[in-house]
Design an enzyme around this catalytic site. Structure first.
Site, short mmCIF file in Angstrom:
data_model
loop_
_atom_site.label_atom_id
_atom_site.label_comp_id
_atom_site.label_asym_id
_atom_site.label_seq_id
_atom_site.Cartn_x
_atom_site.Cartn_y
_atom_site.Cartn_z
CB CYS A 102 60.63 -4.14 29.87
SG CYS A 102 59.02 -4.11 29.10
CG HIS B 133 63.01 -0.62 27.62
ND1 HIS B 133 63.51 -1.70 27.66
CD2 HIS B 133 61.55 -0.59 27.54
CE1 HIS B 133 62.34 -2.66 27.51
NE2 HIS B 133 61.52 -1.89 27.67
CD GLU C 203 67.14 -1.48 27.67
OE1 GLU C 203 66.82 -1.14 28.72
OE2 GLU C 203 66.02 -2.16 26.92
#
Lengths: 271, 1002
Positions: A105, A222, A224
């Site tokens: 990002c 994302h 994570e």
């Protein structure tokens, strides 16, 4: 001929996770590496500036998501300026050593602004512009994974869903030369992930780009944020089971640990 | 004289997003920067500026000539710049960027809007002031391309600079004045002190000991302006909650009188004390003492929670007001105990309906207030930036529309934080203690004139002359840096106490921390300022944002400073804590204030007030038109009507999906959001948010569910019931998703119209009566449910006085509103979602309905009775406990609570979320069909159950009247079979979905 500089069979590869100046996702990004079996240290950019040489002690680096410098003047712009102005060659040397780097990002935006993606040794060929609808959005996007991509991080990955959370995630390729740049990216296998449907006007639905070696990855979604089923969009019967985002981190750690026995893969990333 | 270079950088987007359309015109927005350098090498500076301001691939910089082509083609060009002194975040970042290259620069940012289309100058000016800028904080210019070009803007560059008049000095304020003059003094200085309070101050200054002490210290006998201002901030309704602490003589509807010694002590704190005693709970770690309530729902970590309102600032500048609201409540969490990490935000808005100017007629709207739509957009963007840029997920909220919020919008911002139980040095994180000798550090931003009199201003009714300085813009980046610095300093044990510089600025933060050690002494000249010329009293009470105060033991000062440098946080040593009982303030060595802490904090006499409750109050309209009640259609007893009613309700603003708005909040940053705002493939509404605690250091499976409840419309009929509906809804929302009703804490946030009887507010006693009833209802339900209140806040002067567009006087008072926020312990293995999961599952209704459609959403659209449904607290809590047990045993497939719109709306929402159909058959209902299908009685759940669990389920819920309604199906429709004369009907899923998702367009 270039040689592998990475010490293979590293038992617990250690990642530097960059923080500070408005980066937000450092904790979950570090956690992702740890859950994938690696080590990670969160380092404030100002600490790194004080002692740039400490970079040598890391096997890889992550630039997490967030709003560095409040996203003023363009997302990632000021953090990229700061890195270039004050870390300069150290940062480039790190990537030149074939150590894996991921930018997620805001981190992706920084890598692009630094010129490390998509072509580290050529002039800028991509930018991340404001979404075509002009707004920030947080939603889960279905992603198509390109099995033939050179990307180390996404190797063997199936189509997955991950959250996207951005306002400036629309990939724009060199105006006027889009098709040419795109052809090169496709030929080199540098587009590991695409949105299954167009969510922001990104060129050819590109969601992620890697460099020609496949070691440097930048992506808007994302991974994570989906390390466990507990944070899946939909209900899951076993929330402690691993989520699809973990695989990216596992892939890279496996490579650093020397567990990747695919000879062709090694050569591909090593040269 | 040093020469300097000035450059204007205009940034043209070559890959601009889709063109924005406003009022039929195409709008192209570009930004620009005015930069003043202290060197003159213009070529070098231009090159450097281009690197900073543009991405060369997709942007082009103009530094001379005509600028972008789009400007030439526009009908009008709107130029917006900040007024001097207003926080300019893009400019701060740009200045920092130049600094990276060793260049010192002053920067101001601005925006250009090229408006193309058929538009007059007057219309463009209106558009500019309403849509693109806020004249209160921004300067607006509207030009034709020719006029704009003639400005020579690339050569005539003027940055906004603050020029303050007068020399800073300490003044003495004589209180030897007539009553009228004293009242005028309070008004002129925006002190919000009553005559009695000023006289109380005057008596203090005539006390023999005080006189002697002041003479000894060479202080004037009369108070200094700094002292008066400190007292006014500390005694403001905003800080002191005088109404909640008042002695109230209350007369109920039967004429019985009773005396209430503090609503707060009796009903709020009283409820929690009673619950603690009766249940013997041990998980309340700190309640009503700190910036937030602290609870223990996890074996490893503690949680704190707080909600605030920011109504007055949001009325004046919706964006800045909401942004500072969310950042402010985040700092309450940062300053809770020795500091907590914010892990979730909540936000609840009460607005006037966006289409009110259309339905009511624009001429009847308040003339000097922003349109409801603009307030909505501005507040929303403020919360979006506040949460997103700070990296805190926004996980729960609500938007409630009613025309009585047209004078003051309500903006509730809440935050949950997580803290370790102990530090490495053994100190409990929930406790703080500044000690005499500790240094006082102010950290974060510098002080400016922004936010002067915020605390006292919000303690007054909003009128047309509200001070612009009460408005502030937040700076999420500075706060983010402050946050990471604070948490690291906490873990290293570098400070002994911390608090937020919120309302009242330093006067409140240092004034309150001084109580821990017994005194404090500061030097105002050591505070960093944004510009010179601020008066000493302004330095003391300014609410400039992103500041916190720390007490640092001398041995840790060096480490504290080093750490601040790494994090890029400005910290200043401004004094020390002491124990002589005084707050002493210096300005350039001279004493500007010396106040006895006991006088400042404990001497204020209790207010005495009258309150009356006479039964239900008919709604009074504040506007001239529409006073005659709108005729609503009568319900009909046929299938067609049920269908119409359901679709009408699904599209009603209070029910329709807010997805378009909510998706713009980051709700997943920190990677711990277990239940998100929308559930299932079809994005149905979730009942609450859930945060998984393991990523925050908690136990592996532990989580909390966070929800809210409010029922302002009931406040006119029965405020007692309003409080109970708010609590029940909040608890229901967190329980339906898997929260434990026996481990659930609540927050109370009261927003009230002025409840003090006066010439302005002749019905103040009735409004206070409503408040008493609400508190009684709150006490009764909290003690019945065993759910303690752990923190709260009140905002008491939510009235607007001004004129409408035809010059007629209007007063708009909000509906008395109680927001209840609930947070319950949960386990990620046993949470439920609102969306139907599997076809073939049975659908059940749990909990009994109560007749009455009063104050329901249905009643807003169709003629009906005015009877609110009763609430059976005992039955409800028993059901919630049974429901929680069912969650723990995983016998439910889905669970959704019945709220606005009642049963059919809940059913449609579960279908939309799961992208499933439902076959429903209702052959006999105890109430009328409209009551049964659309009633909003509390204490009910809609659940789906796998056939495998059916027997266990029915057995488990025996005694809770489980009513089997039908089955989840694969047909994408609702098939509904009702008794005669209603008959059978079907509604396509996509028709319901379309109504629910696409009606609320603004």
């Amino acid at each position: 001929m270039e040689k592998h500089i990475i010490p293979l069979k590293n038992a617990q590869p250690k990642f530097l996770v960059l923080a500070g100046d408005g980066v937000n996702c450092e904790r979950e990004t570090a956690a992702a590496f740890i859950h994938a079996g690696g080590a990670a240290e969160i380092v404030h950019i100002n600490q790194l500036l004080e002692n740039p040489a400490q970079l040598d002690s890391y096997d890889g680096m992550a630039l997490p998501g967030g709003f560095s410098f409040g996203d003023e003047l363009g997302s990632g712009q000021l953090l990229a300026l700061k890195i270039r102005a004050q870390l300069g060659d150290v940062f480039r040397d790190f990537t030149a050593q074939k150590k894996p780097v991921i930018g997620i990002c805001n981190g992706f935006q920084v890598l692009v602004r630094l010129g490390l993606l998509p072509f580290p040794n050529e002039s800028r060929a991509a930018a991340l512009a404001v979404n075509n609808h002009g707004e920030f959005m947080n939603k889960w996007a279905d992603l198509e994974s390109d099995s033939s991509s050179v990307c180390l991080w996404t190797k063997g990955m199936k189509d997955i869903s991950l959250p996207v959370r951005h306002k400036e995630g629309r990939i724009v390729l060199t105006p006027g030369a889009e098709k040419q740049v795109y052809k090169t990216l496709v030929k080199n296998g540098q587009i590991p992930l695409r949105y299954a449907t167009d969510i922001n006007g990104s060129y050819e639905r590109i969601a992620a780009l890697c460099d020609p070696s496949g070691l440097i990855l930048g992506m808007m979604p994302h991974p994570e944020a989906f390390i466990f089923q507990a944070t899946n969009k939909t209900r899951h019967s076993n929330p402690l089971e691993k989520g699809a985002g973990l695989q990216l981190f596992e892939n890279t750690l496996r490579y650093l640990k020397g567990e990747e026995n695919d000879q062709e893969g090694l050569q591909r990333h090593g040269t | 004289m040093t020469t300097s270079a000035k450059i204007r950088f205009e940034i043209e987007d070559l890959a601009a997003p889709d063109v924005q359309k406003v009022s039929g015109c195409d709008i192209r927005k570009t930004s620009f920067y005015l930069v003043e350098f202290d060197t003159t090498d213009k070529d070098f500076l231009q090159q450097h500026g281009c690197d900073i301001f543009a991405d060369p691939l997709i942007q082009k910089i103009h530094m001379n000539g005509k600028g972008a082509d789009a400007l030439d083609k526009a009908a009008y060009i709107i130029e917006v710049t900040f007024r001097p002194g207003v926080t300019d975040n893009p400019a701060h970042s740009a200045a920092e960027a130049f600094g990276l290259g060793g260049i010192t620069a002053s920067v101001a940012s601005g925006r250009l809007y090229a408006v193309s289309g058929d538009i007059t100058r007057a219309a463009a000016e209106t558009l500019a002031a309403e849509e693109f800028a806020n004249p209160l904080i921004e300067k607006i210019g509207v030009y034709t391309p020719e006029e704009f070009s003639a400005l020579n803007r690339f050569d005539n560059i003027n940055l906004p600079h603050v020029h303050l008049q007068g020399t800073p000095e300490i003044l003495t304020i004589s209180l030897d004045r007539s009553d009228a003059e004293l009242e005028q003094l309070s008004l002129d200085r925006c002190l919000a002190l009553t005559l009695d309070e000023i006289k109380h101050i005057d008596r203090h200054y005539h006390d023999n000991d005080v006189v002697a002490h002041r003479a000894k210290k060479n202080l004037p006998a009369q108070p200094t302006d700094v002292e008066i201002e400190i007292i006014a901030q500390s005694w403001s309704e905003h800080c002191k909650h005088k109404i909640f602490s008042a002695s109230i003589s209350y007369t109920d509807e039967k004429g019985a009188r009773s005396e209430i010694n503090s609503l707060y002590k009796t009903y709020i704190k009283g409820a929690t004390k009673q619950i603690e005693k009766q249940r013997g709970i041990d998980w309340l770690i700190s309640v009503f003492e700190d910036n937030a309530g602290i609870v223990r729902f996890d074996g490893k970590i503690d949680l704190c929670i707080k909600a605030e309102t920011h109504n007055s600032p949001s009325a004046l500048d919706p964006y800045g007001g909401a942004l500072t609201g969310i950042l402010g409540v985040n700092r309450d969490i940062l300053g809770c105990g020795l500091g907590a990490l914010p892990i979730a935000n909540t936000d609840v808005f009460c607005f006037a309906p966006p289409d009110l100017p259309v339905t009511l007629g624009a001429e009847n709207m308040p003339a000097k207030l922003k349109e409801p739509k603009r307030i909505f957009e501005g507040v929303h963007l403020g919360v979006e930036d506040g949460g997103n840029k700070s990296g805190i997920p926004t996980v729960n909220g609500a938007i409630f529309f009613d025309q009585d919020y047209a004078g003051k919008p309500l903006v509730f911002c809440g935050t949950v934080g997580v803290m370790p139980r102990k530090l490495d040095d053994g100190r409990a994180v929930a406790e703080k203690q500044a000690k005499a000798g500790d240094r006082i550090f102010m950290a974060g931003g510098a002080i400016g004139a922004d936010g002067i009199h915020g605390a006292t201003f919000s303690s007054l009714a909003l009128d047309e002359n509200a001070p612009a300085t009460a408005v502030q813009i937040g700076d999420p980046l500075t706060q983010k840096r402050l946050t990471s610095f604070l948490l690291e300093a906490r873990d290293q044990g570098l400070y002994s106490s911390v608090t937020d510089n919120g309302a009242g600025g330093l006067s409140s933060s240092i004034g309150e921390m001084a109580l821990q050690s017994g005194g404090a002494e500061i030097e105002l000249a050591h505070c960093p300022v944004k510009y010179p010329g601020l008066q000493p009293y302004e330095l003391m009470i300014s609410e400039s944002q992103e500041r916190m105060s720390f007490s640092v033991p001398p041995e840790h000062c060096a480490a504290f400073l080093t750490l601040a440098k790494i994090h890029g946080v400005q910290v200043s040593d401004i004094g020390f804590f002491k124990d002589d009982g005084f707050l002493t303030v210096h300005y350039h060595g001279k004493i500007a204030a010396e106040l006895d802490l006991d006088f400042l904090h404990n001497s204020l006499p209790q207010m005495t007030l009258d309150a009356v409750w006479n039964g239900a109050i008919a709604r009074k309209t504040w506007h001239q038109e529409g006073a005659a009640a709108q005729k609503l259609p009568q319900p009909e007893a046929n299938a067609g009507f049920i269908r119409t009613a359901l679709l009408t309700l699904l599209g009603a603003p209070n029910i329709a999906s807010k997805e378009k708005w909510v998706r713009r909040y980051d709700h997943e940053v920190q990677a711990a959001t277990h239940i998100k705002p929308f559930s299932g493939k079809g994005d149905g509404p979730s009942d609450c948010g859930a945060i998984w605690l393991a990523p925050h250091g908690g136990e592996k499976e532990s989580a909390v569910t966070i929800g809210c409840g409010l029922a302002p419309r009931l406040s006119l009929t029965d405020p007692y019931l309003m409080a109970q509906y708010a609590v029940d809804e909040a608890l229901r929302n967190v329980v339906v998703s898997g929260g434990d009703p026996d481990m659930c804490c609540l927050l109370d946030n009261f927003c009230w119209p002025d409840p003090v009887k006066s010439a302005h507010t002749p019905d103040g006693d009735i409004k206070l009566g409503q408040l008493v009833r609400t508190c009684q209802g709150l006490y009764d339900i909290c003690t019945a449910y065993g759910t303690p209140l752990v923190s709260g806040k009140d905002s008491m002067k939510n009235d607007y006085r001004g004129k409408d567009h035809q010059g007629r006087d209007i007063t708009i008072s909000i509906l008395p509103t109680l927001l209840v926020t609930a947070m319950a312990k949960a386990d990620i293995r046993h949470t439920e979602r609102s969306d139907f999961q599997n076809s073939g599952d049975f659908i059940y209704l749990l909990g009994a309905n109560h007749a009455g459609l009063g104050a329901s959403e249905f009643a807003q659209h169709f003629a009906t009775d005015n009877i609110p449904p009763a609430i059976d607290m005992e039955k409800n809590i028993t059901l919630y406990r049974a429901y929680h047990e069912a969650c723990q045993n995983n016998i439910l497939s889905s669970g959704h609570d019945l709220a606005d719109g009642g049963l059919l709306v809940a059913l449609a929402e579960s279908m939309i979320g799961g992208n499933k159909g439902a076959a429903i058959e209702i052959m006999n209902a105890e109430q009328s069909m409209t009551d049964f299908l659309f009633g909003e009685a509390a204490g009910r759940f809609l659940v789906s159950v796998s056939p495998v669990h059916r027997a266990v389920f029915e057995d488990h819920f025996q005694g809770h009247s489980p009513l089997r309604l039908g089955k989840v199906t694969d047909e994408k429709e609702l098939s509904l079979k009702l008794p005669a004369p209603y008959g059978q009907m079907t509604i396509a899923l996509n028709e319901m979905e379309d109504k629910w998702k696409n009606t609320l367009s603004l």
